[in-house]
Design a protein around this motif. Structure first.
Motif, short mmCIF file in Angstrom:
data_model
loop_
_atom_site.label_atom_id
_atom_site.label_comp_id
_atom_site.label_asym_id
_atom_site.label_seq_id
_atom_site.Cartn_x
_atom_site.Cartn_y
_atom_site.Cartn_z
N THR A 13 0.85 -1.18 0.00
CA THR A 13 0.00 0.00 0.00
C THR A 13 0.90 1.24 0.00
N SER A 14 0.31 2.40 -0.18
CA SER A 14 1.10 3.64 -0.22
C SER A 14 1.82 3.87 1.11
N ARG A 15 1.16 3.54 2.24
CA ARG A 15 1.80 3.73 3.54
C ARG A 15 2.93 2.72 3.74
N GLU A 16 2.73 1.48 3.32
CA GLU A 16 3.79 0.47 3.42
C GLU A 16 4.97 0.84 2.54
N PRO B 126 10.83 8.97 0.36
CA PRO B 126 9.95 8.57 -0.76
C PRO B 126 9.86 9.68 -1.80
N PRO B 127 9.86 9.33 -3.09
CA PRO B 127 9.73 10.34 -4.13
C PRO B 127 8.49 11.20 -3.89
N GLY B 128 8.64 12.50 -4.07
CA GLY B 128 7.53 13.41 -3.80
C GLY B 128 7.00 14.05 -5.06
N GLN B 129 6.33 15.15 -4.88
CA GLN B 129 5.76 15.89 -6.01
C GLN B 129 6.89 16.43 -6.88
N GLY B 130 6.62 16.51 -8.16
CA GLY B 130 7.61 17.02 -9.10
C GLY B 130 8.46 15.93 -9.73
N THR B 131 8.33 14.68 -9.25
CA THR B 131 9.06 13.58 -9.86
C THR B 131 8.08 12.65 -10.57
N VAL B 132 8.58 11.90 -11.54
CA VAL B 132 7.73 11.01 -12.34
C VAL B 132 7.17 9.91 -11.44
N PRO B 133 5.85 9.74 -11.39
CA PRO B 133 5.26 8.70 -10.53
C PRO B 133 5.66 7.31 -11.00
N TYR C 15 4.45 4.54 -8.82
CA TYR C 15 3.71 3.71 -7.89
C TYR C 15 2.48 3.11 -8.57
N ILE C 16 2.37 1.78 -8.49
CA ILE C 16 1.21 1.08 -9.03
C ILE C 16 0.32 0.72 -7.84
N THR C 17 -0.88 1.27 -7.80
CA THR C 17 -1.77 1.03 -6.68
C THR C 17 -2.25 -0.42 -6.67
N PRO C 18 -2.62 -0.95 -5.50
CA PRO C 18 -3.14 -2.32 -5.44
C PRO C 18 -4.34 -2.54 -6.35
#
Length: 281
Positions: free
Chosen positions: A77-80, A92-99, A101-104
């Motif tokens: 999950t995003s928190r994990e 963790p990568p923040g705003q301004g960087t290429v996402p 993350y693949i959500t569950p």
């Protein structure tokens, strides 16, 4: 301390992910219900030896890319995911960087695309995830060749997709145009800037297209693939986007009942046999 905690965390979360949940074959008798190290390495695109050293605390300072890949493979999950970055000693990568993350929920959708070869990339066209059928169809890109633009302009030429001069030019223009648009959306992403700088410095063709400002886009089309075991297979290639995450999902399918559908199914069987044969308890 952080490295030891990182390894323990990866091991604990690896044990809770079943192969079926990760879209892999169970592979007969297993000592535990979770993923084997070989399977986690396959899903994350890193070596089994590196997974072992990370879990045992013998490897320090995993890169942001490795932590991100492990998080995707472990279905976090995003928190994990944030916790995994923290125990790796990273922010963790923040705003301004290429996402990346693949959500569950997206992962579950991808798991249900059975019979299709599926690959997910970020907005720089770097492979984040490929299902076993896609890997069996296209081969497994490693290192810098996980980025499709780098592979097109600087790669070893091992692409299995056939291209005419016209389709090759269209691909190059679409990739350069897409990368330029991504750079405009994420101006503070340093990895993206490094990728563009390397491409401009080492590919005259890329630099020419980049400096020209040429515009293009990807179009749905049929692709002909030269597979080393099955031979020629022609498939429909569709490109999907995920709203809000800037991910690209490339899906290869065949019309049911055709010779190409049979060949794609055979590729899947061959790929599964290879995976089971390489896995160890």
């Amino acid at each position: 301390m952080a490295t030891t905690e990182f390894g323990q965390t990866v091991r604990r979360w690896r044990d809770r992910v079943s192969p079926e949940a990760a879209g892999l074959p169970a592979g007969g008798q297993r000592r535990a219900a979770g993923l084997r190290r070989e399977e986690l390495a396959l899903l994350a695109g890193i070596s089994v030896d590196y997974v072992t050293r990370l879990e045992q605390g013998r490897a320090s300072h995993p890169s942001e890319q490795v932590v991100e890949a492990l998080g995707r493979a472990l279905r976090l999950t995003s928190r994990e995911r944030e916790h995994l970055f923290h125990v790796a000693g990273l922010v963790p990568p923040g705003q301004g960087t290429v996402p990346a993350y693949i959500t569950p929920s997206v992962q579950r959708m991808l798991d249900r695309l059975t019979g299709a070869a599926v690959m997910v990339s970020d907005a720089t066209w770097t492979v984040l995830l490929a299902n076993p059928l896609y890997t069996a169809l296209m081969g497994e890109p490693r290192g810098k060749e996980r980025n499709a633009v780098w592979r097109t302009f600087l790669g070893s030429g091992g692409n299995r997709v056939r291209h005419s001069p016209q389709s090759q030019r269209a691909l190059e223009i679409a990739q350069v145009s897409g990368l330029r648009a991504t750079a405009n959306r994420y101006p503070s992403d340093q990895r993206l800037h490094r990728l563009i700088s390397e491409l401009r410095a080492n590919s005259t063709r890329f630099a020419e297209l980049w400096d020209s400002g040429v515009m293009g886009h990807f179009e749905t089309a049929q692709k002909t693939i030269d597979h080393p075991q099955v031979g020629v297979v022609t498939l429909d290639c569709d490109l999907l986007s995920v709203a809000g995450s800037d991910l690209r999902i490339m899906v290869y399918t065949a019309e049911p009942g055709t010779d190409d559908a049979e060949r794609l199914a055979l590729i899947g069987v061959l790929g599964t046999q290879s995976l089971v044969g390489e896995a160890h308890p």
